[in-house]
Design a protein around this motif. Structure first.
Motif, PDB file in Angstrom:
ATOM      1  N   ILE A 280       0.800  -1.331   0.149  1.00  0.00           N
ATOM      2  CA  ILE A 280      -0.708   0.048  -0.309  1.00  0.00           C
ATOM      3  C   ILE A 280       1.480   1.150  -0.566  1.00  0.00           C
ATOM      4  O   ILE A 280       1.760   1.308   0.970  1.00  0.00           O
ATOM      5  N   VAL A 281       0.395   2.272  -1.321  1.00  0.00           N
ATOM      6  CA  VAL A 281       1.497   3.150  -1.233  1.00  0.00           C
ATOM      7  C   VAL A 281       0.824   4.648  -0.855  1.00  0.00           C
ATOM      8  O   VAL A 281      -0.291   4.018  -1.658  1.00  0.00           O
ATOM      9  N   ILE A 314       3.881   1.467   2.160  1.00  0.00           N
ATOM     10  CA  ILE A 314       5.205   3.246   1.233  1.00  0.00           C
ATOM     11  C   ILE A 314       4.994   4.092   2.038  1.00  0.00           C
ATOM     12  O   ILE A 314       3.500   4.506   1.275  1.00  0.00           O
ATOM     13  N   LEU A 315       5.229   5.371   2.454  1.00  0.00           N
ATOM     14  CA  LEU A 315       5.248   6.327   3.024  1.00  0.00           C
ATOM     15  C   LEU A 315       5.875   7.199   2.284  1.00  0.00           C
ATOM     16  O   LEU A 315       7.006   7.651   2.563  1.00  0.00           O
ATOM     17  N   LYS A 323       6.626  13.709  10.566  1.00  0.00           N
ATOM     18  CA  LYS A 323       5.883  13.964  12.301  1.00  0.00           C
ATOM     19  C   LYS A 323       4.843  12.696  11.983  1.00  0.00           C
ATOM     20  O   LYS A 323       4.488  11.706  12.608  1.00  0.00           O
ATOM     21  N   ALA A 324       4.039  13.207  10.109  1.00  0.00           N
ATOM     22  CA  ALA A 324       2.897  11.636  10.615  1.00  0.00           C
ATOM     23  C   ALA A 324       3.284  10.678  10.221  1.00  0.00           C
ATOM     24  O   ALA A 324       2.688   9.338  10.575  1.00  0.00           O
ATOM     25  N   ILE A 325       4.913  10.589   9.578  1.00  0.00           N
ATOM     26  CA  ILE A 325       5.169   9.196   9.164  1.00  0.00           C
ATOM     27  C   ILE A 325       5.400   8.700  10.224  1.00  0.00           C
ATOM     28  O   ILE A 325       5.471   7.523  10.476  1.00  0.00           O
ATOM     29  N   ILE A 326       6.207   9.648  11.332  1.00  0.00           N
ATOM     30  CA  ILE A 326       6.627   8.771  12.371  1.00  0.00           C
ATOM     31  C   ILE A 326       5.573   8.263  13.366  1.00  0.00           C
ATOM     32  O   ILE A 326       5.370   7.089  13.862  1.00  0.00           O
ATOM     33  N   ILE A 342      10.126   4.422   4.126  1.00  0.00           N
ATOM     34  CA  ILE A 342       9.621   6.180   3.569  1.00  0.00           C
ATOM     35  C   ILE A 342      10.387   5.970   1.841  1.00  0.00           C
ATOM     36  O   ILE A 342      11.410   5.601   1.691  1.00  0.00           O
ATOM     37  N   TRP A 343       9.577   6.634   1.618  1.00  0.00           N
ATOM     38  CA  TRP A 343       9.885   7.233  -0.164  1.00  0.00           C
ATOM     39  C   TRP A 343      10.238   7.941  -0.171  1.00  0.00           C
ATOM     40  O   TRP A 343       9.522   9.279   0.263  1.00  0.00           O
TER      41      TRP A 343
END
Length: 365
Positions: A280-281, A314-315, A323-326, A342-343
């Motif tokens: 999922i991307v 995949i982010l 911050k949102a990714i973490i 992390i992309w």
């Protein structure tokens, strides 16, 4: 200048790029400088920094001086009131430094501040806050009792005093760093953070764990975690014991037992096979090049709620803040059996790690 972020790099070009991208966002509102010290990396780390981060101060060592000396070289050129010793295999949130600095400014007699460290799947790393690893405590940990090794009285989200912090993220005043003569160069790799934390305590300051901000730490990116690692790590602890503990027959015997057992012990491997049903991307657009690189069904979505279990997620850093990714990785951690990458779309690579003890994965395209 308020802050100098010192990053020592050795041969982790892609992790360093991601780290620097996150750090640049995190210092936008702070009077700060970023210093990268490269320990003679054989990859193209230095060329990448020069090309993509022209405002970063780059120090190119002609040999690998190790962790302590490399960082000390960087600190010698730092101008900030505060220092942050930061690993290149980390990702910080946009408000990490501002939050920690606000905390630091509000506490008198402050030594070193550390924060909440997560591995690449969002699992909390307990070494974020530790007690002094006396020979007795080290022996207890070696036989499986970690109660007195980690500061278990503090929860991951808590704030409070702790004795030992981890070198992946250590923030302190530059004057205090210099007062205790910085990182001890008798250590080449491992043990330096324990030694520095202990020296700061002995100088009369209080070390703190600050659990209100989280960063990702892809452990093990600068070295393989094998028997050689174990021998180096416990060799460093032998230096620590000889420097800081009084010599007597009982202590010497206990140290020899701990080091003998530890050097022969294989590092712990995480068990369990991760079954990935799909990829999922999370992005605001479909990227055909990325899609063609993935050998499983791929779903592109801009809604983080679409994430299923047992998926590789995949982010996109151009769509989501760091911050949102973490926060997403932490919230959707191992309970869903997901893995994360992390992309960095503009540089055509993605990276991540599925284990707290193994090296991560970089895919460039």
């Amino acid at each position: 200048m308020k802050l100098s972020v010192v990053i020592l790099n050795y041969n982790v070009r892609y992790f360093l790029e991601l780290c620097l991208r996150s750090v640049e966002q995190a210092v936008k509102t702070i009077e700060a400088e970023i210093i990268v010290v490269d320990n003679n990396s054989p990859d193209d780390s230095c060329a990448m920094v020069k090309q993509l981060f022209p405002n970063v101060k780059l120090i190119e060592n002609k040999e690998n001086h190790g962790f302590s000396k490399g960082n000390n070289i960087g600190v010698a050129q730092a101008k900030g009131e505060y220092l942050c010793i930061l690993n290149p295999d980390t990702v910080v949130a946009e408000d990490t430094f501002s939050k920690v600095l606000d905390f630091a400014k509000s506490h008198a007699n402050l030594g070193i501040v550390g924060c909440q460290l997560l591995d690449g799947r969002g699992k909390f790393l307990p070494e974020s806050k530790r007690h002094i690893p006396t020979p007795k405590v080290a022996l207890q940990k070696l036989i499986g009792n970690s109660k007195n090794y980690y500061t278990t009285s503090l929860k991951p989200y808590d704030i409070g005093k702790t004795e030992i912090l981890v070198g992946a993220f250590m923030l302190l005043k530059r004057d205090i760093y210099n007062e205790v003569n910085g990182l001890d160069e008798d250590y080449f790799m491992y043990g330096e953070d324990v030694d520095l934390s202990y020296k700061v305590l002995k100088a009369g300051y209080d070390n703190y764990y600050f659990g209100e901000t989280s960063i990702i730490h892809y452990k093990g990116e600068s070295t393989l975690r094998d028997k050689v690692y174990a021998q180096r790590f416990y060799g460093a602890m032998e230096i620590f014991y000889k420097k800081h503990f009084k010599k007597n027959v009982l202590i010497s015997a206990l140290v020899k037992i701990v080091l003998s057992l530890a050097s022969k012990r294989n590092p712990v491997n995480e068990s369990g096979v991760l079954i990935k049903k799909e990829t999922i991307v999370i992005s605001d657009s479909i990227d055909e090049e990325l899609k063609n690189r993935i050998n499983s069904p791929v779903t592109f979505t801009s809604n983080v709620k679409d994430v299923q279990t047992q998926a590789q997620v995949i982010l996109d850093t151009e769509f989501l803040s760091y911050k949102a990714i973490i926060a997403f990785i932490k919230t959707n951690n191992t309970s869903k059996q997901n893995t994360y990458r992390i992309w960095v779309k503009s540089s055509n690579f993605m990276l991540g790690s599925d284990s707290s003890v193994g090296r991560g994965e970089v895919v460039s395209f």
